[in-house]
Write an enzyme that holds these catalytic residues in place. Structure first.
Site, PDB file in Angstrom:
ATOM      1  N   ASP A 535      13.599  -7.341 -21.265  1.00 42.39           N
ATOM      2  CA  ASP A 535      14.875  -8.049 -21.348  1.00 42.39           C
ATOM      3  C   ASP A 535      14.627  -9.540 -21.470  1.00 42.39           C
ATOM      4  O   ASP A 535      13.513 -10.027 -21.243  1.00 42.39           O
ATOM      5  CB  ASP A 535      15.732  -7.729 -20.110  1.00 42.39           C
ATOM      6  CG  ASP A 535      15.005  -8.061 -18.819  1.00 42.39           C
ATOM      7  OD1 ASP A 535      14.757  -9.253 -18.578  1.00 42.39           O
ATOM      8  OD2 ASP A 535      14.667  -7.132 -18.055  1.00 42.39           O
ATOM      9  N   GLU A 615     -15.812   3.115 -36.933  1.00 46.28           N
ATOM     10  CA  GLU A 615     -14.534   2.700 -36.317  1.00 46.28           C
ATOM     11  C   GLU A 615     -14.611   1.246 -35.836  1.00 46.28           C
ATOM     12  O   GLU A 615     -13.646   0.494 -35.939  1.00 46.28           O
ATOM     13  CB  GLU A 615     -14.183   3.627 -35.147  1.00 46.28           C
ATOM     14  CG  GLU A 615     -13.642   4.972 -35.619  1.00 46.28           C
ATOM     15  CD  GLU A 615     -13.503   5.989 -34.489  1.00 46.28           C
ATOM     16  OE1 GLU A 615     -12.515   6.734 -34.497  1.00 46.28           O
ATOM     17  OE2 GLU A 615     -14.398   6.043 -33.609  1.00 46.28           O
TER      18      GLU A 615
END
Ligand code: DGJ
Length: 750
Positions: A535, A615
């Site tokens: 928020d 990776e």
């Protein structure tokens, strides 16, 4: 002048670049809300208020001969209970004689330059903007209560903020039973409500409903803004789309209990009330005491939802988040949580730092489990001192190791919590929020500290400061892992227990401010079991929040999309995690995971020791790509490109730089098909006259059928697209095949 008052007509005009907001004082000194929407050139819009006797609608005593004028139907600027307005109200009070009536009438106003702070609460900053503020005082002469309505008008940014202060001027105490930040009546509108509901690990799902004649309440009673209902709602035309139609946004700058109530009244107008939720709330006001509500951010767009989101993204990024972190490049991080959970020691952490460094990662974040007696989530919270058994060299040694490799170091805290099995709880059991006559409701086997008490906030600050001072720490991840229940403070009397939830938030905001003030160079990331406190209140202190405990990329598409309606990409903590994913077991290609995580603050949440060399090389590429597009992603304008109708097939979104010279388009196929339709998208926000070329394609597609894979860069280079063509004609991509295939296309203006 953004704020004007027409003395003769008694109208307030709040004007921004593209919008207007009007209030009018009527003949009985009632303050009416008469308009909010596209600019109308200061036309008096009070003609929209129709004085019709609806029957069973009472009239003010002094106007009892005018039956069309009723508090039951008038559009009030701040509505109250008891004086004939039967709709959902913004404020309620119990006076010393037991009366529950509050009847507010206009008293005075003042205008000032510059944005004011909101004492003890987060707010929208305005130091760098042209902001005018309006304060309107309303009073109930009988009860001797004043309400000061405050408006901040951000003219250039098309934003208006509101808050209210309720003051008891009488000699006798009164109890507030409700104190919302705002109410607003949207006259004669037929609208949809868009809100962002969810649950742990599945936050901010978009739900759009047609408003009907009832009261629709979105809110949280969990002590946090919650995973379940974000304190942000949108009202829009039934036919509003991403790029068309009227939309209103209401976003609360608050992290605790809240309620957004929307009512369609008997005559077909809509009332919106938003603020601290009233269930469980009360606040005692003695003589001369006042209560200040959180602030709300309001925006209006006449051009659909993408524009509304843009208005919020700009104000949150530039005026809510701490400005120290607005324009500096934030490091790409690796967090050990999903890599190790509680199972680590100094040696394994060193290896993770080394492997992360090798892959080009810029910061290591040590998550939960480094302190107290904490080998699982049943003990240790509250004991903010290093666990020497796990980390004999303390935080200092691991932070120094990261530093020696040129990496930054971050650390996890959960400051507002305590475990029963902790030294802190054994010493101060009364410091936990807990009803003294009951066994507490447990959550993750932990209790919530009573942050309404200054001595608790002082203690936690000091113990955090000791750790922070012991090492070079650049980042704090601030977690909160349960909902609050048994909200009872051992330090407050019975008639003040309704204040605890809000006082808790004030204590937390105080602690956050102290950390910010004493360690301004440390960046914080908010977190509450992922996005349970996502928020604008938390964003005032920390420029980013961990978006969700669900790190699975395909679920994240929806979570990040929902979050992006109100909050900018620069605030969304988003990481690449292992595959199969730990939360739902789904396997998603590395590059697709990266493309999705790049639409956030970007980082990794896996054990790099388990990665193949290939990776690790891939990570290097991804980090450098993200850094190359950093400004475009973090500061560019974001557009949702796909819509609900195409999203069963693919999701697509786009960034455009401020000067429109570059754009990044991402598309992920979520339901791969044989012989599929062409993924067709219309781009947004480009320079219509500009000529664009595809500068780079990053894609997970490796096994595309020969005739249909992504075209080679050389082939794409040959094509020049006008901005006008891409926006009106669109872009027809090659079909994408394989497992959750994705493509990220970088366009550059020539
Ligand atoms: C919840 C957070 O969202 C996770 O990322 C992790 O920090 C855990 N808490 C640790 O307990």
């Amino acid at each position: 002048m953004a704020i004007n008052f027409n003395e003769k007509k008694k109208i307030f005009f709040l004007t921004t670049k593209n919008t207007e907001y009007q209030m009018k004082i009527n003949e009985y000194d009632m303050l009416l809300h008469t308009y909010y929407g596209a600019s109308v050139g200061k036309t008096d819009m009070s003609y929209l208020v129709r004085e019709i006797d609806r029957g069973f609608s009472g009239n003010p005593y002094e106007g009892r001969d005018k039956r069309g004028i009723s508090p039951d139907t008038l559009p009030f600027e701040y509505s109250t209970y008891g004086a004939g307005d039967f709709r959902v109200n913004a404020a309620g009070v119990i006076l010393s004689n037991g009366s529950r009536t509050m009847d507010l009438r206009y008293k005075s106003y003042s205008v000032s330059e510059g944005k004011k702070e909101l004492s003890g609460l987060p707010y929208v900053r305005g130091e760098e903007d042209n902001v005018q503020m309006l304060e309107i005082i309303l009073e109930d002469k009988t009860a001797n209560i004043e309400v000061c309505l405050t408006y901040g008008v951000f003219e250039e940014k098309d934003i208006i903020t509101r808050s209210a202060m309720i003051k008891n001027n009488s000699d006798k105490p009164c109890q507030l039973t409700k104190a919302a930040s705002m109410s607003m009546d949207l006259l004669h509108k037929k609208m949809d409500l868009i809100h962002f509901h969810g649950r742990h690990a599945m936050e901010r799902q978009v739900e759009r409903v047609q408003l009907t004649h009832d009261i629709h309440v979105v809110g949280s009673k969990r002590g946090t803004s919650s995973h379940h209902n974000n304190p942000f709602i949108i009202l829009c035309d039934h036919d509003a789309t991403e790029n068309n139609g009227e939309c209103y946004g209401f976003m609360l700058v608050y992290s605790g209990n809240h309620a957004e109530e929307i009512e369609v009244d008997q005559a077909g107008s809509i009332r919106v009330v938003s603020g601290i939720g009233s269930e469980g709330f009360s606040w005692l006001l003695n003589k001369d005491e006042s209560f200040v509500t959180p602030e709300i951010i309001m925006a209006y767009s006449g051009n659909g939802l993408n524009e509304l989101s843009y208005l919020y993204h700009r104000i949150i990024r530039e005026n809510v988040c701490p400005k120290e972190f607005r324009d500096v490049k934030r490091p790409v991080l690796i967090n050990n949580w999903e890599g190790t959970y509680f199972n680590f020691d100094e040696k394994s952490l060193f290896e993770i730092v080394d492997a992360g460094h090798e892959a080009g990662i810029e910061m290591f974040v040590l998550d939960d489990g480094w302190f107290g007696k904490r080998d699982d989530d049943n003990s240790g919270l509250g004991d903010w001192f290093v666990n020497d058994r796990k980390l004999p060299g303390g935080i200092t040694k691991i932070a120094e190791h990261a530093d020696s490799l040129g990496m930054k170091f971050g650390l996890w805290f959960e400051p507002e919590m305590v475990n029963e099995d902790s030294d802190l709880f054994r010493t101060h059991p009364d410091w936990a929020l807990c009803d003294p006559d009951r066994k507490p409701v447990m959550g993750r086997n932990q209790l919530v500290l009573d942050m309404s008490r200054k001595e608790v906030v002082d203690y936690i600050f000091e113990s955090m400061a000791k750790v922070i001072d012991s090492a070079k720490i650049s980042y704090i991840k601030w977690d909160f892992n349960r909902s609050m229940a048994n909200i009872y403070s051992n330090a407050l009397p019975a008639d003040r227990q309704g204040e605890v939830a809000h006082r808790f938030m004030l204590g937390t905001y105080d602690l956050l401010s102290r950390i910010r003030k004493n360690y301004p160079e440390i960046m914080m990331e908010g977190c509450s079991g992922g996005g349970g406190r996502f928020d604008a209140g938390i964003l005032f202190y920390s420029p980013q929040i961990w978006c969700s405990d669900n790190s699975e990329a395909i679920n994240r598409l929806k979570i990040q999309k929902g979050t992006g309606f109100g909050y900018p990409v620069s605030t969304m903590g988003s990481h690449v995690s292992a595959s199969p994913n730990h939360q739902n077991g789904r396997e998603v290609p590395f590059i697709t995971r990266a493309i999705i995580a790049m639409s956030g603050t970007f980082g990794y949440e896996l054990d790099p020791r388990k990665l193949s060399d290939e990776e690790k090389e891939e990570i290097k590429k991804e980090v450098s790509l993200f850094n190359r597009y950093y400004d475009l992603i973090q500061r560019g304008r974001y557009f949702r490109i796909s819509n609900e109708k195409t999203e069963d097939y693919f999701t697509s979104w786009q960034f455009v730089s401020g000067d429109k010279s570059e754009s990044l388009v991402s598309l992920v196929v979520t339901d791969v098909r044989a012989n599929p339709e062409i993924p067709f998208i219309k781009l947004q926000g480009l320079d219509p006259e500009g000529e664009y070329v595809i500068d780079n394609i990053f894609t997970s597609v490796t096994n595309a059928p020969e005739e249909a894979g992504i075209k080679s860069k050389e082939e794409k280079d040959k094509i020049r697209y006008s901005g006008r063509a891409l926006m009106n004609g669109g872009l027809a991509l090659d079909p994408l095949y394989g497992v959750y295939p994705s493509v990220q296309i970088h366009l550059k203006r020539l």
